[in-house]
Motif scaffolding. Structure first.
Motif, short mmCIF file in Angstrom:
data_model
loop_
_atom_site.label_atom_id
_atom_site.label_comp_id
_atom_site.label_asym_id
_atom_site.label_seq_id
_atom_site.Cartn_x
_atom_site.Cartn_y
_atom_site.Cartn_z
N MET A 1 2.61 9.86 18.27
CA MET A 1 1.80 8.97 17.43
C MET A 1 2.65 8.28 16.37
N ALA A 2 2.04 8.04 15.26
CA ALA A 2 2.71 7.30 14.21
C ALA A 2 3.93 8.06 13.70
N PRO A 3 4.92 7.30 13.25
CA PRO A 3 6.09 7.97 12.70
C PRO A 3 5.71 8.64 11.39
N PRO A 4 6.41 9.68 11.03
CA PRO A 4 6.08 10.33 9.76
C PRO A 4 6.29 9.37 8.62
N PRO A 5 5.32 9.23 7.76
CA PRO A 5 5.48 8.30 6.64
C PRO A 5 6.58 8.76 5.70
N ALA A 6 7.21 7.80 5.10
CA ALA A 6 8.34 8.11 4.24
C ALA A 6 7.89 8.46 2.84
N HIS A 7 6.88 9.25 2.74
CA HIS A 7 6.40 9.62 1.42
C HIS A 7 6.44 11.12 1.24
N PRO A 8 7.50 11.57 0.65
CA PRO A 8 7.66 13.01 0.53
C PRO A 8 6.49 13.67 -0.20
N GLN A 9 5.85 12.95 -1.09
CA GLN A 9 4.82 13.64 -1.85
C GLN A 9 3.64 14.00 -0.97
N ARG A 10 3.54 13.35 0.16
CA ARG A 10 2.44 13.68 1.04
C ARG A 10 2.76 14.89 1.90
N SER A 11 4.00 15.02 2.23
CA SER A 11 4.37 16.15 3.07
C SER A 11 5.56 16.85 2.45
N PRO A 12 5.32 17.58 1.41
CA PRO A 12 6.44 18.24 0.74
C PRO A 12 7.04 19.30 1.66
N SER A 13 8.32 19.19 1.89
CA SER A 13 8.98 20.17 2.72
C SER A 13 9.63 21.19 1.81
N PRO A 14 9.92 22.37 2.32
CA PRO A 14 10.46 23.42 1.46
C PRO A 14 11.79 23.00 0.82
N ILE B 15 15.03 2.74 2.39
CA ILE B 15 16.26 3.02 1.64
C ILE B 15 16.29 2.14 0.40
N VAL B 16 15.88 0.91 0.57
CA VAL B 16 15.76 -0.01 -0.54
C VAL B 16 14.43 -0.74 -0.37
N PHE B 17 13.70 -0.92 -1.43
CA PHE B 17 12.43 -1.63 -1.33
C PHE B 17 12.26 -2.50 -2.57
N ARG B 18 12.23 -3.81 -2.36
CA ARG B 18 12.12 -4.71 -3.51
C ARG B 18 10.90 -5.59 -3.30
N ASP B 19 10.00 -5.55 -4.27
CA ASP B 19 8.79 -6.37 -4.18
C ASP B 19 8.96 -7.55 -5.13
N TYR B 20 9.01 -8.77 -4.59
CA TYR B 20 9.26 -9.93 -5.44
C TYR B 20 7.99 -10.58 -5.95
N ARG B 21 6.97 -10.62 -5.13
CA ARG B 21 5.80 -11.42 -5.51
C ARG B 21 4.50 -10.63 -5.57
N ARG B 22 4.50 -9.43 -5.08
CA ARG B 22 3.33 -8.56 -5.14
C ARG B 22 2.07 -9.18 -4.53
N ASP B 23 2.25 -9.93 -3.47
CA ASP B 23 1.03 -10.40 -2.80
C ASP B 23 0.91 -9.77 -1.41
N VAL B 24 1.79 -8.80 -1.14
CA VAL B 24 1.67 -8.06 0.11
C VAL B 24 1.51 -6.59 -0.25
N HIS B 25 0.64 -5.91 0.50
CA HIS B 25 0.34 -4.52 0.13
C HIS B 25 1.57 -3.62 0.19
N LYS B 26 1.47 -2.52 -0.54
CA LYS B 26 2.62 -1.63 -0.71
C LYS B 26 3.01 -0.91 0.57
N ALA B 27 2.05 -0.70 1.44
CA ALA B 27 2.33 0.10 2.64
C ALA B 27 2.91 -0.75 3.76
N SER B 28 3.40 -1.93 3.42
CA SER B 28 3.87 -2.84 4.46
C SER B 28 4.98 -2.25 5.29
#
Lengths: 856, 443
Positions: A1-14, B15-28
């Motif tokens: 399915m979907a790739p693991p989201p890159a948000h560690p706060q959602r899936s804190p690993s040990p 690795i790097v994420f830069r939002d210039y105009r904030r008219d696209v959602h964060k989860a893009s």
């Protein structure tokens, strides 16, 4: 399915501490360092700041550290400062109160001696995006625009756009657009000039929806002095800024041919630029400038061909795809120009499939008498490709080329070879194609008959295996069954094969195949009744018992038909066939023209005009006063219109207008393929009416009467202005509800339901025609007469509008379709009304309102 | 106009994420990655570089295993955005020396600095490595390039040519050499990618060379440089050109190049900006001698058996070697076993049958000019073939790098640097390499 989201706060690993505790940790460390002046404190801060920003990047919310970060920011270390600016820019919006804390040090930095610090601070200040802080912005921005360092000025110019987005009124009140305009025309630094241009385009485009003045200002950007000023400096601009300027030049309408050639000569060497974006932007200028000169336009195709091909082969696959898409568009428009370059469109085995698909279409388009053999040979190689979707497309391409009827014998041979290939998808495509073939080749009956013995043999061979797994794809099976029915007179086995298929009715899972089987048996019956009678009976019985609604219905239909009269049934099921010459194109020529107008934009990649994939509020500067040309539901007309509905309405509207459009074009084109119409949306009507518009603008200001000089021009252009300033019919006593509301869906429904109650033709005043060039002017004008626009569209010279109005203190609605041809000044209205008795009165009212258009 | 710019790792991490105009959602970034990874059901097709999801346009380029992505909501020139992304990747490489996930993670603050200056509120500003130097304050943290797999076109020089100092390709434009002094040097690489398609009888159906003269300058003081090419070079199709002449179909040049004397003596003069950039791109369809001849034979030897014989002949000077040669061929889908037979003297050859995608792979580490290599493979099928075996297998494709070889015969005759003083004598490297782009022999 979907790739693991890159948000560690959602899936804190040990191994990784959860975001929360880390943030607390960072906070205490920041606090310790805040006041420290110890040596090495800056280094420690740097490390801490890095950690904070790294957390910010991966999506952990570190906004709670805002206070601590600001406290630590009092430093002279520029690396620290920059990190702090980055952080503040990211979180100020969610912390408007704390953002106030940063204003102080940012304002101070805006006055620093180092221009770099000034620039950085100003950029961060403008990036805070907090509405209640705008008052602090105006001062620093104003001085930034006047700064003697160009870096600060470039930052300040973009800062103005940022301010506009936070608070448009503050930006306009400070008269920043005027300052930018001055800078654009006078600044020695080209990046400042380029930024001014971007900024003004953005601001005036957004403003023009509500302000006539802004729309005019925006038009002045494409005026001769500005264009020439920019063109003369084009080589000083960075490559990105060159693209910006070229995009603007493409909208410019030169006054005469020598101007066109001057511009093209000046930009000639831009085609040798290594940057594909520059080359494409230059190509757009060339293509658009020469639209009205068919022979030169063709030369432009020849000229840009080689540079574009070079761009396709240089650079990364992504870049070459972008260029190839444009080449694809050009090939589709003028295949004959590329017919000798077909080898460039051969696919390479390692190309991604999105590139291959484009190339296959291009190969299909450029095929002609001299290269068909080579192309089809090549395509046949792809059919054996391991890449199944591409193999399918290749065979389909062969079929399409066959329909163009060059060297048909060779192609049919090839298609028959595919049948032997024992690859399911190949058989499917080949069968479908042979089906197309046979229908297309009725004209070539002799060829067909000569082919028959071999052909039917092949078919029988396949049919022999039909119960085995060889032809499983429903489409292939359906095509095969179709052939059995269609050519049953020539295939001795046909009735028996069909019979065995009918016997296995229950095993056939695809309804499509069963439908085809029914029809095939019917057809066979009319040709070879004695042999097929039994099969027909069985098929009809099975069909009537079928659980699938369509199959059941068709069986019943056939049954009743046969009951009624066999000859009638035959004429229904087996009518004389017309040859299929060319299959209907999936896209209308109008859409294609629109895409061509939007050359060098995403429209070309997506192969649809921009109104189909952008929201109205996001139509950028590219579309530039295109509102009229875009078929769009007027925003103010129906707030409830959801996007999907809107698109649907657009499409319908488009369909409605195609025919008229075509007629208009034929009338206007007078033999040359690219004459005046359809230049670039509404801003650019044909050159003639544009110059007329200019005249009218200058002359009609103030007075309602156009001076004689403009009349003379009108006369020259053959415009009928008699209605123009003549006595306008006095409005009858019918009053309308100024706040009428109707949503597009209801409009469409009503338009379909109501009968036409009135249709009238009349002429438009020349002033009215001239004023049409200004987008939305008509809509605003009519609205002031309580007649609301719900949809508008078309391209010069043909415009189309849908209006509605509501009788005051009544639910009675009037619907109007208005067609205007701006070159002949003729217009036509069609009125549909709930209350038919008042439609004449409404028509008079409507015409009187329209006759005042442009004179106010 | 760009709304956001981000760099994703192969696994989809920001690795790097830069939002210039904030008219696209964060989860893009998440939306984007899922879309790219699952572009269609069977995963066979790549996502196109530009696509639209819910009104947001996503642009991406793949560089060194990283995804450089831009998003926006307005209709812009796709070419501009993709060029810009590519340029940003190159800029980062100029500054970091090596571009890969590791170096990017270690230097993300520097990358943010760059992104802030390159784009402001979505509008491209400057992308000049040199101009940007004065705005970049972070020192790059160098990663140990020895352990990193070499990347990009330039990496072939490390493998191919011992004479080249291996640090050159990983040298940052801003980092100081150990020892405090910068070495003055300039690299000119002529990189040619060739595409050849042979038909079943070995006749050339199509051939094309796409070449680039790439320059990477570490010279100080911006001296002017003159680059002389073959005098018999001609551009565009001319009827009377001699058979020995090098005829390019078309070419284009970097902004900094002056073509004043190009028409008379085929000399380019330029003041090279710092960092890596293409001086000239060219395209040639004039027939040329392909470096390899391929003979492939496929024969049914029994009801469930067939034999493949592939012969590769290196048709170039014995003083030159081709590296990392890989020959591939798809075989019929019922193939379930393959036995390989190689020549006795073939050292460094490996063979493999990729069962999953039914393909033979034969890799040869080094092919000396003039050498001939043969592979025999016996195929065994699980089912009887019904159709023509020739339509079920092939074509044979080949990839290789040949350093110091230029298929087009286009040459840099000399490279002249305007001297500031007598002592000033920078190192000059002119290197050639020919790579296979699409090198295919049909059965």
């Amino acid at each position: 399915m979907a790739p693991p989201p890159a948000h560690p706060q959602r899936s804190p690993s040990p191994s990784q501490p959860s975001g929360k505790s880390e943030v607390t940790d960072l906070r205490s460390q920041l606090r310790q360092l805040a006041g420290s002046r110890a040596p090495g404190a800056d280094d420690a801060k740097r490390d801490l700041f890095k950690k904070v920003i790294s957390n910010m990047t991966i999506g952990i919310d570190v906004s709670s550290l805002f206070g601590e970060m600001v406290m630590c920011s009092a430093t002279s270390d520029i690396v620290l400062k920059k990190m702090c600016y980055l952080y503040v820019g990211n979180y100020a919006k969610v912390n408007p109160d704390l953002a106030l804390l940063t204003i102080n040090f940012l304002q101070r930095d805006c006055k620093d001696d180092d221009p770099m610090i000034r620039g950085l601070a100003l950029r961060s200040l403008c990036s805070l995006r907090v509405a209640n802080l705008v008052e602090y912005l105006v001062g620093p921005l104003g001085s930034g625009l006047k700064d003697n360092n160009s870096y600060v000025r470039t930052v300040a110019v973009i800062g103005v756009v940022k301010l506009y987005h936070i608070s448009a009124s503050t930006c306009l009140d400070a008269d920043f657009p005027a300052t930018l305009k001055h800078l654009m025309l006078n600044d020695p630094d080209t990046q400042v000039v380029a930024n001014c241009l971007s900024a003004l385009q953005e601001i005036w485009t957004l403003e023009s929806t509500s302000s006539e003045e802004a729309a005019k200002e925006r038009e002045t950007l494409v005026s001769k002095p500005v264009i020439y000023y920019l063109l003369n400096r084009i080589k000083e601009f960075s490559e990105w800024a060159q693209c910006l300027v070229l995009e603007l030049v493409a909208k410019y309408i030169p006054s005469d041919n020598s101007e066109i050639f001057d511009i093209m000569n000046l930009l000639e060497d831009r085609l040798q630029h290594a940057n594909g974006a520059v080359v494409l932007a230059t190509s757009k200028v060339f293509l658009h400038l020469t639209l009205s000169m068919a022979d030169v336009h063709q030369q432009v195709y020849e000229r840009i061909k080689a540079p574009l091909l070079t761009q396709v082969s240089a650079g990364s696959p992504e870049q070459s795809y972008a260029v190839l898409s444009h080449l694809h568009l050009l090939v589709m428009r003028a295949p004959y120009i590329f017919s000798s370059d077909y080898k460039h469109f051969y696919c390479q085995y390692n190309e991604p499939s999105y590139v291959k698909k484009l190339k296959l279409e291009m190969l299909t388009a450029v095929a002609n008498e001299s290269n068909t053999y080579d192309i089809v040979t090549e395509l046949c190689e792809y059919a054996a490709n391991v890449d199944i979707p591409i193999a399918r497309e290749s065979i389909r391409a062969v079929g399409k080329i066959a329909l163009q009827q060059y060297d048909v014998n060779a192609i049919v041979d090839r298609l028959l070879q595919f049948l032997e290939m024992e690859k399911d998808y190949v058989t499917c495509e080949a069968l479908t194609n042979t089906k197309l073939e046979s229908s297309s080749m009725q004209v070539l009956v002799k060829d067909l008959l000569r082919k028959y013995p071999q052909w039917s043999q092949d078919c029988i061979a396949v049919v022999g295996n039909i119960s085995s797994k060889n032809v499983q794809e429903p489409k292939a099976k359906a095509a095969l069954i179709w052939m059995l029915g269609e050519y049953s007179q020539d295939m001795p086995d046909a009735p028996y094969v069909l019979e065995s298929l009918v016997e296995n009715w229950d095993e056939e899972h695809s309804a499509e195949v069963r439908l085809h089987l029914l029809t095939a048996v019917m057809k066979c019956f009319f040709k070879r009744a004695p042999e097929t009678q039994k099969a027909l009976g069985a098929a009809l019985a099975a069909g009537l018992a079928d659980f699938h609604q369509d199959v059941h219905d068709r069986a019943l239909f056939y049954y009743r038909l046969l009951q009624y009269k066999v000859s009638v049934a035959e004429s229904v099921v087996n009518p004389p066939k017309q040859a299929v010459s060319v299959f209907a194109d999936s896209q209308s020529s109008e859409i294609k023209d629109r895409i061509f107008d939007e050359f060098n934009s995403l429209s070309v990649i997506y192969q649809k005009p921009s109104y189909m994939f952008t929201d109205k509020e996001h139509r950028g500067t590219l579309e530039f006063s295109d509102e009229l040309a875009n078929l769009s539901i007027n925003a103010e007309a129906g707030d409830s219109a959801v996007p999907a509905q809107r698109v649907e309405a657009n499409d319908n509207d488009l369909l409605l207008s195609i025919t008229e459009k075509e007629e208009g074009r034929d009338a206007a084109s007078n033999g040359s393929a690219y004459s005046a119409p359809s230049y670039d949306g509404a801003s650019a009507t044909s050159a003639a009416s544009q110059s007329l518009a200019d005249l009218a603008f200058s002359s009609t200001s103030g007075s309602g009467q156009a001076p004689a000089s403009s009349f003379a021009i009108d006369d020259l252009l053959g415009l009928d202005f008699s209605v123009g300033a003549a006595a306008t019919p006095s409005p009858p006593p019918l009053s309308l509800n100024p706040k009428a509301v109707l949503d597009p869906g209801t409009f469409q429904q009503k338009w379909r339901q109501l009968p036409l109650s009135l249709s009238e033709d009349f002429s438009l005043s020349p002033q009215g025609v001239a004023a049409l060039a200004t987008s939305n002017a008509l809509l605003r004008h009519m609205q002031s007469h309580s007649i609301h626009c719900i949809a508008s569209g078309g391209q010069s010279p043909n415009f189309k509008f849908f209006f509605f109005a509501q009788k005051a203190e009544s639910a009675s609605i009037y619907l109007v379709e208005l067609l205007i041809n701006s070159s002949s000044a003729k217009s036509q209205i069609k009125i549909k009304a709930d209350d038919q008795s008042t439609s004449q009165a409404f028509s008079t009212l409507f015409q009187s309102a329209l006759s005042k258009f442009g004179t106010a | 106009m760009i709304s956001q710019l981000f760099v994703l790792s192969q696994r989809g991490d920001n690795i790097v994420f830069r939002d210039y105009r904030r008219d696209v959602h964060k989860a893009s970034a998440e939306t984007f990655f899922r879309k790219v990874k699952f572009w269609n059901d069977d995963g066979e097709e790549d996502a196109p570089p530009v696509f639209n999801v819910d009104g947001v346009n996503y642009f991406h380029v793949k560089v060194a295993g990283l995804l450089f992505v831009a998003t926006n909501r307005v209709n812009v020139s796709p070419s501009l955005v993709l060029e810009l992304l590519q340029r940003i990747a190159r800029l980062i490489k100029d500054y970091l020396g090596v571009l890969n996930e590791d170096s990017l993670r270690k230097n993300f603050v520097l990358v943010y600095e760059l992104l802030d200056e390159v784009i402001d509120f979505g509008y491209a500003q400057t992308t000049s490595t040199e101009l940007l130097k004065s705005y970049i304050f972070n020192e790059p943290i160098m990663i140990d390039s020895a352990v990193m797999p070499p990347l990009g076109a330039a990496s072939i020089f490390v493998k191919g040519n011992k004479r080249m100092p291996s640090t050159v390709i990983t040298k940052s434009v801003v980092a100081n050499e150990p020892g405090g002094r910068k070495r003055e040097e300039i690299f000119v690489d002529v990189i040619e990618k060739i595409s050849v398609t042979f038909n079943s009888s070995g006749y050339i159906l199509t051939s094309e060379i796409d070449g680039t003269i790439q320059m990477k300058s570490y010279l100080t003081g911006n001296p002017e440089i003159r680059l002389a090419l073959n005098e018999d070079l001609s551009i565009g199709r001319s009827d009377y050109a001699s058979s020995t002449a090098v005829i390019l179909d078309d070419c284009n040049f970097h902004e900094s190049v002056h073509l004043d004397s190009f028409d008379t003596d085929r000399t380019l003069s330029l003041v090279p900006p710092e960092g890596e950039f293409p001086v000239m791109n060219y395209r040639m369809t004039q027939p040329f001698k392909p470096p390899f001849r391929i003979n492939a034979l496929l024969e049914e030897t029994g009801p469930l058996k067939a034999e493949v014989i592939i012969k590769v002949c290196a048709d170039f000077n014995p003083s030159i070697n081709a590296n990392t040669v890989l020959v591939q061929m798809p075989v019929p889908k019922f193939t379930n076993r393959v036995n390989f037979e190689l020549d006795r003297e073939s050292v460094g050859n490996t063979t493999d049958f990729k069962e999953a995608n039914k393909r033979l792979e034969w890799s040869i580490k080094k092919v000396v000019g003039g050498a001939e290599h043969t592979l025999r493979a016996k195929l065994t099928f699980s089912q009887e073939l019904l159709g023509n075996i020739m339509k079920e297998a092939g074509p044979v494709s080949m990839t290789f790098d040949i350093p110091m070889y230029h298929a087009s015969r286009l040459q840099v005759k000399y490279l002249q640097i305007a001297k500031k003083s007598k002592a000033h004598n920078p190192y000059r490297w002119v290197r050639y390499v020919t790579q296979a782009n699409s090198y295919v022999a049909r059965l």
